[in-house]
Design an enzyme around this catalytic site. Structure first.
Site, PDB file in Angstrom:
ATOM      1  N   ILE A  11      24.359  -7.830  -0.781  1.00 49.15           N
ATOM      2  CA  ILE A  11      23.598  -6.578  -0.968  1.00 49.15           C
ATOM      3  C   ILE A  11      22.969  -6.095   0.330  1.00 49.15           C
ATOM      4  O   ILE A  11      22.714  -4.902   0.489  1.00 49.15           O
ATOM      5  CB  ILE A  11      22.538  -6.760  -2.079  1.00 49.15           C
ATOM      6  CG1 ILE A  11      22.100  -5.399  -2.634  1.00 49.15           C
ATOM      7  CG2 ILE A  11      21.342  -7.586  -1.588  1.00 49.15           C
ATOM      8  CD1 ILE A  11      21.324  -5.484  -3.929  1.00 49.15           C
ATOM      9  N   ASN A  24       9.404 -12.651  -5.325  1.00 53.07           N
ATOM     10  CA  ASN A  24       8.436 -13.415  -6.115  1.00 53.07           C
ATOM     11  C   ASN A  24       7.096 -12.681  -6.035  1.00 53.07           C
ATOM     12  O   ASN A  24       6.962 -11.698  -5.308  1.00 53.07           O
ATOM     13  CB  ASN A  24       8.311 -14.859  -5.605  1.00 53.07           C
ATOM     14  CG  ASN A  24       7.884 -14.922  -4.156  1.00 53.07           C
ATOM     15  OD1 ASN A  24       6.842 -14.393  -3.778  1.00 53.07           O
ATOM     16  ND2 ASN A  24       8.725 -15.515  -3.334  1.00 53.07           N
ATOM     17  N   GLY A  32      17.393 -17.291  -1.495  1.00 48.45           N
ATOM     18  CA  GLY A  32      18.318 -16.411  -2.216  1.00 48.45           C
ATOM     19  C   GLY A  32      18.415 -15.005  -1.630  1.00 48.45           C
ATOM     20  O   GLY A  32      18.395 -14.817  -0.414  1.00 48.45           O
ATOM     21  N   VAL A  33      18.489 -14.044  -2.526  1.00 45.74           N
ATOM     22  CA  VAL A  33      18.650 -12.657  -2.051  1.00 45.74           C
ATOM     23  C   VAL A  33      17.388 -12.179  -1.318  1.00 45.74           C
ATOM     24  O   VAL A  33      17.470 -11.409  -0.358  1.00 45.74           O
ATOM     25  CB  VAL A  33      19.031 -11.719  -3.229  1.00 45.74           C
ATOM     26  CG1 VAL A  33      17.896 -11.502  -4.196  1.00 45.74           C
ATOM     27  CG2 VAL A  33      19.561 -10.389  -2.719  1.00 45.74           C
ATOM     28  N   ASP A  34      16.239 -12.702  -1.708  1.00 43.49           N
ATOM     29  CA  ASP A  34      14.976 -12.360  -1.037  1.00 43.49           C
ATOM     30  C   ASP A  34      15.054 -12.763   0.439  1.00 43.49           C
ATOM     31  O   ASP A  34      14.753 -11.982   1.356  1.00 43.49           O
ATOM     32  CB  ASP A  34      13.839 -13.117  -1.749  1.00 43.49           C
ATOM     33  CG  ASP A  34      12.455 -12.610  -1.425  1.00 43.49           C
ATOM     34  OD1 ASP A  34      11.485 -13.217  -1.899  1.00 43.49           O
ATOM     35  OD2 ASP A  34      12.328 -11.603  -0.694  1.00 43.49           O
ATOM     36  N   THR A 118      18.750 -14.508 -12.093  1.00 39.25           N
ATOM     37  CA  THR A 118      19.830 -15.411 -12.530  1.00 39.25           C
ATOM     38  C   THR A 118      20.100 -16.547 -11.547  1.00 39.25           C
ATOM     39  O   THR A 118      21.000 -17.353 -11.761  1.00 39.25           O
ATOM     40  CB  THR A 118      21.140 -14.620 -12.741  1.00 39.25           C
ATOM     41  OG1 THR A 118      21.586 -14.111 -11.476  1.00 39.25           O
ATOM     42  CG2 THR A 118      20.958 -13.490 -13.734  1.00 39.25           C
ATOM     43  N   GLY A 119      19.352 -16.609 -10.463  1.00 37.79           N
ATOM     44  CA  GLY A 119      19.523 -17.714  -9.506  1.00 37.79           C
ATOM     45  C   GLY A 119      18.442 -18.753  -9.723  1.00 37.79           C
ATOM     46  O   GLY A 119      18.403 -19.437 -10.761  1.00 37.79           O
ATOM     47  N   TYR A 121      15.569 -18.491 -10.691  1.00 42.25           N
ATOM     48  CA  TYR A 121      14.759 -18.291 -11.907  1.00 42.25           C
ATOM     49  C   TYR A 121      15.514 -18.616 -13.191  1.00 42.25           C
ATOM     50  O   TYR A 121      14.963 -18.492 -14.282  1.00 42.25           O
ATOM     51  CB  TYR A 121      14.180 -16.865 -11.930  1.00 42.25           C
ATOM     52  CG  TYR A 121      12.981 -16.669 -11.001  1.00 42.25           C
ATOM     53  CD1 TYR A 121      12.503 -17.709 -10.212  1.00 42.25           C
ATOM     54  CD2 TYR A 121      12.342 -15.447 -10.913  1.00 42.25           C
ATOM     55  CE1 TYR A 121      11.430 -17.525  -9.367  1.00 42.25           C
ATOM     56  CE2 TYR A 121      11.254 -15.248 -10.071  1.00 42.25           C
ATOM     57  CZ  TYR A 121      10.797 -16.307  -9.302  1.00 42.25           C
ATOM     58  OH  TYR A 121       9.726 -16.119  -8.451  1.00 42.25           O
TER      59      TYR A 121
HETATM   60  N1  APR Z   1      23.460 -10.349  -2.064  1.00 37.97           N
HETATM   61  C1  APR Z   1      23.552 -10.182  -3.404  1.00 37.97           C
HETATM   62  N2  APR Z   1      23.184 -11.115  -4.307  1.00 37.97           N
HETATM   63  C2  APR Z   1      22.712 -12.288  -3.818  1.00 37.97           C
HETATM   64  C3  APR Z   1      22.579 -12.544  -2.431  1.00 37.97           C
HETATM   65  C4  APR Z   1      22.983 -11.510  -1.545  1.00 37.97           C
HETATM   66  N3  APR Z   1      22.883 -11.653  -0.216  1.00 37.97           N
HETATM   67  N4  APR Z   1      22.059 -13.808  -2.278  1.00 37.97           N
HETATM   68  C5  APR Z   1      21.902 -14.309  -3.521  1.00 37.97           C
HETATM   69  N5  APR Z   1      22.302 -13.413  -4.450  1.00 37.97           N
HETATM   70  C6  APR Z   1      22.320 -13.537  -5.912  1.00 37.97           C
HETATM   71  C7  APR Z   1      22.323 -14.928  -6.485  1.00 37.97           C
HETATM   72  O1  APR Z   1      23.629 -15.497  -6.415  1.00 37.97           O
HETATM   73  C8  APR Z   1      21.894 -14.618  -7.911  1.00 37.97           C
HETATM   74  O2  APR Z   1      23.014 -14.182  -8.666  1.00 37.97           O
HETATM   75  O3  APR Z   1      21.126 -12.957  -6.413  1.00 37.97           O
HETATM   76  C9  APR Z   1      20.926 -13.424  -7.741  1.00 37.97           C
HETATM   77  C10 APR Z   1      19.459 -13.777  -7.903  1.00 37.97           C
HETATM   78  O4  APR Z   1      19.242 -15.075  -7.394  1.00 37.97           O
HETATM   79  P1  APR Z   1      17.928 -15.442  -6.518  1.00 37.97           P
HETATM   80  O5  APR Z   1      18.053 -14.811  -5.192  1.00 37.97           O
HETATM   81  O6  APR Z   1      17.748 -16.915  -6.604  1.00 37.97           O
HETATM   82  O7  APR Z   1      16.738 -14.686  -7.279  1.00 37.97           O
HETATM   83  P2  APR Z   1      15.972 -15.066  -8.621  1.00 37.97           P
HETATM   84  O8  APR Z   1      16.788 -15.914  -9.531  1.00 37.97           O
HETATM   85  O9  APR Z   1      15.445 -13.752  -9.133  1.00 37.97           O
HETATM   86  O10 APR Z   1      14.766 -15.971  -8.102  1.00 37.97           O
HETATM   87  C11 APR Z   1      13.773 -15.349  -7.332  1.00 37.97           C
HETATM   88  O11 APR Z   1      13.946 -16.959  -5.581  1.00 37.97           O
HETATM   89  O12 APR Z   1      14.407 -16.529  -3.400  1.00 37.97           O
HETATM   90  C12 APR Z   1      13.398 -16.753  -4.284  1.00 37.97           C
HETATM   91  O13 APR Z   1      11.547 -15.530  -3.356  1.00 37.97           O
HETATM   92  C13 APR Z   1      12.481 -15.570  -4.429  1.00 37.97           C
HETATM   93  O14 APR Z   1      10.869 -16.830  -5.642  1.00 37.97           O
HETATM   94  C14 APR Z   1      11.876 -15.851  -5.764  1.00 37.97           C
HETATM   95  C15 APR Z   1      13.046 -16.424  -6.554  1.00 37.97           C
END
Ligand code: APR
Length: 167
Positions: A11, A24, A32-34, A118-119, A121
């Site tokens: 993304i 968060n 992760g995506v954050d 979905t990651g 969390y």
């Molecule tokens: N582009 C698109 N999607 C991504 C990317 C990326 N670069 N990196 C990871 N993802 C996907 C993951 O594969 C998953 O399907 O984003 C989705 C959400 O996963 P997470 O990033 O783990 O987010 P979430 O499950 O909402 O957990 C949020 O994780 O990173 C920490 O600070 C964040 O505490 C918060 C928690």
């Protein structure tokens, strides 16, 4: 609806008006995506986030996009999955609708979503896909073709779940 599409990718590389961050409640970054979004946006993003005073689960806050190709980032905080009896579905739906509210408020023409919650969390990906597609499909700005939505999957399983649901 042809203005709602799904693709597999990173993304942080999507050139659209708004990308959504799965953040968060501190809004101070993470993995992760954050982590990917903060890494690609550069330090200015964190500096702005520091001034936002956090964000409640189910809510969303807007920042500029800094070094990202996207103009803006909407940071939303998805629910942690605790089995489904803790209002998780409603909170995830609120993430999508609040992000859409903010995108519409700035007149965005395009918004890209990751698979929020979905990651780390642990929200079940199929149920999350149901919620994402239903919330986006029921949005007036989407129905009227004023706003395009892109569901960005980071893995094939998530892309398949989206494609099964898009008509
Ligand atoms: N582009 C698109 N999607 C991504 C990317 C990326 N670069 N990196 C990871 N993802 C996907 C993951 O594969 C998953 O399907 O984003 C989705 C959400 O996963 P997470 O990033 O783990 O987010 P979430 O499950 O909402 O957990 C949020 O994780 O990173 C920490 O600070 C964040 O505490 C918060 C928690």
């Amino acid at each position: 609806m042809q203005n709602v599409t799904a693709l597999r990718g990173d993304i942080t590389q999507i050139r659209c008006d708004v990308i959504v961050n799965a953040a968060n409640t501190t809004l101070l970054g993470g993995g992760g995506v954050d982590g990917a979004i903060h890494g690609a946006a550069g330090p200015g993003l964190l500096e702005e986030c520091r001034r936002l005073g956090g964000c409640n689960t189910g809510d969303a806050k807007l920042t500029a996009g800094y070094d990202l190709p996207a103009k803006y980032v909407v940071h939303t905080v998805g629910p942690v999955w605790h089995g489904g009896e803790h209002n998780e579905e409603t909170l995830l739906r609120q993430c999508y609708s609040r992000a859409l509210d903010l995108a519409e408020e700035i007149g965005a023409r395009s918004i890209a979503f990751p698979a929020i919650s979905t990651g780390v969390y642990m929200f079940p990906a199929d149920l999350a896909a149901d919620i994402a597609v239903a919330t986006i499909y029921n949005r007036k700005a989407i129905i009227d073709g004023e706003l395009d939505a892109i569901l960005v999957a980071f893995d094939q399983k998530t892309l398949d779940l989206y494609q099964e649901r898009l008509t």
